[in-house]
Design an enzyme around this catalytic site. Sequence first.
Site, PDB file in Angstrom:
ATOM      1  N   ASN A 173       0.750  -1.256  -0.035  1.00 32.50           N
ATOM      2  CA  ASN A 173      -0.066   0.266   0.097  1.00 32.50           C
ATOM      3  C   ASN A 173       0.865   1.210   0.054  1.00 32.50           C
ATOM      4  O   ASN A 173       0.245   2.451   0.249  1.00 32.50           O
ATOM      5  CB  ASN A 173      -0.986  -0.253   1.390  1.00 32.50           C
ATOM      6  CG  ASN A 173      -0.168  -0.135   2.547  1.00 32.50           C
ATOM      7  OD1 ASN A 173       1.140   0.170   2.388  1.00 32.50           O
ATOM      8  ND2 ASN A 173      -0.953   0.201   3.582  1.00 32.50           N
ATOM      9  N   HIS A 205       3.484   1.833   2.138  1.00 35.72           N
ATOM     10  CA  HIS A 205       3.722   2.363   3.270  1.00 35.72           C
ATOM     11  C   HIS A 205       5.194   2.164   3.545  1.00 35.72           C
ATOM     12  O   HIS A 205       5.954   1.506   2.782  1.00 35.72           O
ATOM     13  CB  HIS A 205       2.999   1.571   4.548  1.00 35.72           C
ATOM     14  CG  HIS A 205       3.478   0.173   4.945  1.00 35.72           C
ATOM     15  ND1 HIS A 205       2.737  -0.664   5.551  1.00 35.72           N
ATOM     16  CD2 HIS A 205       4.661  -0.330   4.495  1.00 35.72           C
ATOM     17  CE1 HIS A 205       3.320  -1.798   5.732  1.00 35.72           C
ATOM     18  NE2 HIS A 205       4.523  -1.646   4.961  1.00 35.72           N
TER      19      HIS A 205
HETATM   20  P1  PGA Z   1       8.284  -7.143   3.271  1.00 35.82           P
HETATM   21  O1  PGA Z   1       7.633  -5.862   3.998  1.00 35.82           O
HETATM   22  O2  PGA Z   1       9.562  -6.678   3.075  1.00 35.82           O
HETATM   23  O3  PGA Z   1       8.073  -8.230   4.230  1.00 35.82           O
HETATM   24  O4  PGA Z   1       7.656  -7.308   1.972  1.00 35.82           O
HETATM   25  C1  PGA Z   1       8.035  -4.541   3.517  1.00 35.82           C
HETATM   26  C2  PGA Z   1       7.346  -3.504   4.027  1.00 35.82           C
HETATM   27  O5  PGA Z   1       5.900  -3.751   4.531  1.00 35.82           O
HETATM   28  O6  PGA Z   1       7.664  -2.397   4.381  1.00 35.82           O
END
Ligand code: PGA
Length: 244
Positions: free
Chosen positions: A136, A138
Amino acid sequence: MKIIIEKNYSDLSKKAADIIEKEIKNKPNLILGLATGSTPVGTYKELIRRHKEEGLDFAKVTTFNLDEYLGIPHDHINSYHYFMYDNLFKHINIDEDNINIPNGNPENVEEYCKSYDEDIEKQGGIDLQILGIGENGHIAFNEPDDKLYLGTHITDLTESTIRANARFFDSIEEVPKKAITMGLGSIMKAKKILLLANGKNKANIIGKLLKDEVVSTYNPASLLLLHPDVTIILDEESASEYLK
Ligand code: PGA
């Protein structure tokens, strides 16, 4: 913004490790901002290998992590404290006194958040900040919203983040609903930023970030478009929408 596209996750991880190694060699007392999540695990593995086999030295490096779940004990298997020790710190020669991870159980939340930012400032600021990105948009736990906080703060996690993180827990009910996170202001103050994204599930947000050329608090990562020194490393899957 520099965009590097590597063939796969393994090459992406090696490239990220190259950049981190270069920074540590240039400045052995580097102030390094670190992220949790699946994305940097390969980079951490490669840094561990370089430490063990090639003597990459972390003795003078100071680290600041981006975030931690609120109310989770440090030794909980899903805490970001546990994650960082398990995936990096216990395998390298970092001085424990130089490790900073937000405390998920602060006595006085407001004072603690302020002190975390002050500690970063006292060290002269973050030299290199490693970031992942949520589906999303973030960054750390700065979730899409009509406003974004500058400093370290407590935040509610969105449903999509809770769902995404449920894969690490026995059930979705166990995923904490709040976290302590560095704010966009603290992150944007880093001298250099290295954002990593791999896999098909990141293709949409990466395409949006790199093609729309707009800044929006509903896509917190878009604030990075304003930073003077950002490198993004992608694999071919996460780059697929951007390259369309
Ligand atoms: P992920 O998470 O590395 O597990 O994809 C990234 C994030 O949510 O900032």
